[in-house]
Design a protein around this motif. Structure first.
Motif, short mmCIF file in Angstrom:
data_model
loop_
_atom_site.label_atom_id
_atom_site.label_comp_id
_atom_site.label_asym_id
_atom_site.label_seq_id
_atom_site.Cartn_x
_atom_site.Cartn_y
_atom_site.Cartn_z
N ALA A 1 44.12 33.12 42.12
CA ALA A 1 45.10 34.20 42.24
C ALA A 1 44.42 35.54 42.46
CB ALA A 1 45.97 34.24 40.98
N GLU A 2 43.30 35.77 41.77
CA GLU A 2 42.58 37.03 41.94
C GLU A 2 41.97 37.16 43.34
OE1 GLU A 2 39.78 37.92 38.87
OE2 GLU A 2 41.04 37.04 37.31
N ILE A 3 41.46 36.05 43.85
CA ILE A 3 40.82 36.08 45.17
C ILE A 3 41.86 36.35 46.26
CG2 ILE A 3 39.79 34.56 46.91
CD1 ILE A 3 38.03 33.46 44.67
N VAL A 4 43.00 35.71 46.17
CA VAL A 4 44.05 35.93 47.16
C VAL A 4 44.55 37.38 47.10
CG1 VAL A 4 46.40 35.30 47.82
CG2 VAL A 4 44.75 33.51 47.28
N ALA A 5 44.61 37.93 45.88
CA ALA A 5 45.05 39.32 45.73
C ALA A 5 44.06 40.28 46.37
CB ALA A 5 45.23 39.65 44.25
N GLY A 6 42.77 39.90 46.41
CA GLY A 6 41.77 40.68 47.12
C GLY A 6 41.34 41.96 46.45
N ALA A 7 41.62 42.13 45.15
CA ALA A 7 41.29 43.39 44.49
C ALA A 7 39.84 43.45 44.03
CB ALA A 7 42.21 43.60 43.29
N SER A 8 39.16 42.29 43.91
CA SER A 8 37.79 42.25 43.41
C SER A 8 36.90 41.47 44.36
CB SER A 8 37.74 41.58 42.02
OG SER A 8 38.56 42.27 41.10
N GLY A 9 35.60 41.76 44.30
CA GLY A 9 34.63 41.00 45.07
C GLY A 9 34.44 39.62 44.48
N LEU A 10 33.87 38.69 45.27
CA LEU A 10 33.70 37.31 44.82
C LEU A 10 32.79 37.23 43.60
CD1 LEU A 10 33.40 35.29 48.16
CD2 LEU A 10 35.41 35.68 46.72
N LEU A 11 31.72 38.04 43.58
CA LEU A 11 30.81 38.00 42.43
C LEU A 11 31.52 38.48 41.17
CD1 LEU A 11 28.06 37.47 41.24
CD2 LEU A 11 27.37 39.78 41.93
N ASP A 12 32.34 39.51 41.28
CA ASP A 12 33.08 40.00 40.12
C ASP A 12 34.02 38.92 39.57
OD1 ASP A 12 31.87 42.47 40.26
OD2 ASP A 12 33.44 43.33 41.54
N VAL A 13 34.69 38.23 40.47
CA VAL A 13 35.60 37.16 40.06
C VAL A 13 34.82 36.02 39.41
CG1 VAL A 13 37.30 35.46 40.81
CG2 VAL A 13 37.28 37.74 41.85
N ALA A 14 33.67 35.68 40.02
CA ALA A 14 32.84 34.60 39.47
C ALA A 14 32.40 34.91 38.06
CB ALA A 14 31.63 34.37 40.38
N VAL A 15 31.86 36.10 37.83
CA VAL A 15 31.38 36.50 36.51
C VAL A 15 32.52 36.54 35.50
CG1 VAL A 15 30.37 38.40 35.18
CG2 VAL A 15 29.39 37.75 37.41
N ARG A 16 33.69 37.02 35.93
CA ARG A 16 34.84 37.13 35.03
C ARG A 16 35.29 35.76 34.54
NH1 ARG A 16 36.90 41.30 37.36
NH2 ARG A 16 38.13 40.21 38.94
N HIS A 17 34.96 34.71 35.27
CA HIS A 17 35.38 33.37 34.87
C HIS A 17 34.22 32.48 34.47
CE1 HIS A 17 39.59 34.04 35.81
NE2 HIS A 17 39.18 34.73 36.86
N GLY A 18 33.12 33.12 34.06
CA GLY A 18 32.03 32.39 33.41
C GLY A 18 30.96 31.84 34.31
N TYR A 19 30.87 32.29 35.56
CA TYR A 19 29.86 31.79 36.49
C TYR A 19 28.85 32.89 36.79
CZ TYR A 19 32.87 27.77 37.07
OH TYR A 19 33.62 26.64 36.84
N GLY A 20 27.56 32.51 36.80
CA GLY A 20 26.51 33.49 37.00
C GLY A 20 26.16 33.76 38.44
N SER A 21 26.70 32.96 39.37
CA SER A 21 26.39 33.16 40.78
C SER A 21 27.60 32.80 41.63
CB SER A 21 25.20 32.30 41.21
OG SER A 21 25.54 30.92 41.23
N VAL A 22 27.65 33.39 42.82
CA VAL A 22 28.73 33.08 43.76
C VAL A 22 28.64 31.62 44.20
CG1 VAL A 22 29.65 33.59 46.05
CG2 VAL A 22 28.97 35.46 44.54
N GLU A 23 27.40 31.10 44.30
CA GLU A 23 27.21 29.71 44.76
C GLU A 23 27.82 28.72 43.77
OE1 GLU A 23 24.86 32.01 44.64
OE2 GLU A 23 24.60 32.37 46.80
N ALA A 24 27.50 28.87 42.47
CA ALA A 24 28.05 27.96 41.46
C ALA A 24 29.57 28.09 41.38
CB ALA A 24 27.42 28.26 40.10
N PHE A 25 30.05 29.31 41.47
CA PHE A 25 31.50 29.55 41.45
C PHE A 25 32.15 28.89 42.65
CE2 PHE A 25 35.00 32.27 42.99
CZ PHE A 25 35.91 32.06 41.96
N GLY A 26 31.52 29.01 43.82
CA GLY A 26 32.08 28.42 45.04
C GLY A 26 32.20 26.91 44.95
N ARG A 27 31.18 26.27 44.36
CA ARG A 27 31.23 24.81 44.22
C ARG A 27 32.39 24.40 43.31
NH1 ARG A 27 25.56 25.51 44.10
NH2 ARG A 27 25.56 25.51 41.81
#
Length: 287
Positions: A62-88
């Motif tokens: 929902a946050e990504i579709v809203a587009g208010a934050s960068g991918l790294l910010d969203v990843a960190v906010r949900h417990g992931y230390g990297s965009v790659e791990a979050f993407g998987r």
């Protein structure tokens, strides 16, 4: 237990950026992590770890579709230390990558927040006996098979079919403890294992702790303790699998017992291949 499970769901909603200490949570609520994870998995139809991942990816989507934050910010906010791990993790849940979701708006898979409720209809009659057994040894022939919640487990059936008839007779003659006779034993399963996860299936018998076990047999030692024995009869395997589910949805939430670490045991009193009268033995302790 129903209140504890709902409190755990609330904690999942509050802690979207860090690991949840399930051991500490269970201790604070007067239960064990093992019992809590087993009950969650049985009632929710998925392991706790999978629910946490689905909920976090639902909120992240929902946050990504809203587009208010960068991918790294969203990843960190949900417990992931990297965009790659979050993407998987994101792709495993939604079937598309986060960049694609941001560009196209979806499609996204939503995991609603769970809410557990106690069924009071008593729709599955259960005949239950609590018994205390001394130290025992389960001995027989073991195989690693996948966890299957519905229907016949073909790998278990193949394992049983590969045991000669004379070996069945030898095992039955060895049995000298309750539960007596040939037993279907499930062990080494993680408390919130998903379907398909490996477990140990032992086709064997119960022996007194002092009874010598032949060298050619696999063995599982059992500590002394209490067992809840559920008796049932009906079409196989549906009746047994429905009974397993009913212990979680109806019996444990309304009785002062919880699961303790140990295998589950099925003793067949009658078996025709399509119909069975059997007992399900579950290791329990006072809640």
């Amino acid at each position: 237990m129903i209140g504890t499970l709902n409190a755990l769901v609330d904690l999942v909603e509050q802690r979207t950026d860090d690991e949840i200490d399930v051991t500490a949570f269970a201790r604070e609520h007067g239960t064990t992590e093992y019992h809590l994870r087993r009950m969650f998995s049985s009632l929710a139809g998925m392991p706790l770890s999978e629910y946490v991942r689905r909920r976090r990816m639902t909120l992240a989507g929902a946050e990504i579709v809203a587009g208010a934050s960068g991918l790294l910010d969203v990843a960190v906010r949900h417990g992931y230390g990297s965009v790659e791990a979050f993407g998987r993790a994101f792709r495993a849940v939604h079937g598309i990558g986060p960049a694609d979701a941001r560009r196209d708006g979806g499609p996204l898979r939503t995991q609603p927040t769970l809410r557990f409720r106690l069924s009071v209809e008593g729709s599955t009659p259960m005949h239950v006996t609590i018994t205390t057994r001394p130290e025992l040894v389960l001995a027989g022939h073991a195989a690693t098979v996948p966890l299957i919640h519905e229907g016949v487990n073909p790998q278990s059936q193949e394992h049983i079919a590969g045991i000669p008839a004379e070996e069945h007779a030898r095992l039955k003659a060895l049995s000298d403890a309750e539960p007596s006779g040939i037993l279907a034993i499930t062990a080494d399963i993680e408390p919130d294992a998903p379907e398909g996860a490996p477990l140990t299936y032992l086709h064997g018998v119960a022996l007194q702790a002092s009874t010598p076990v032949p060298d050619d047999l696999d063995r599982i030692p059992l500590e002394a303790g209490s067992w809840a024995v559920f008796a049932t009869e009906g079409p196989f395997p549906e009746t047994l699998q429905n009974l397993w589910a009913a212990t979680a949805t109806e019996w444990f939430p309304s009785n002062p017992w919880r699961l303790r670490l140990g295998p589950s045991i099925v003793r067949y009193l009658e078996f025709t291949g399509t119909h069975a009268a059997c007992e399900l033995w579950l290791p329990v302790e006072p809640a």
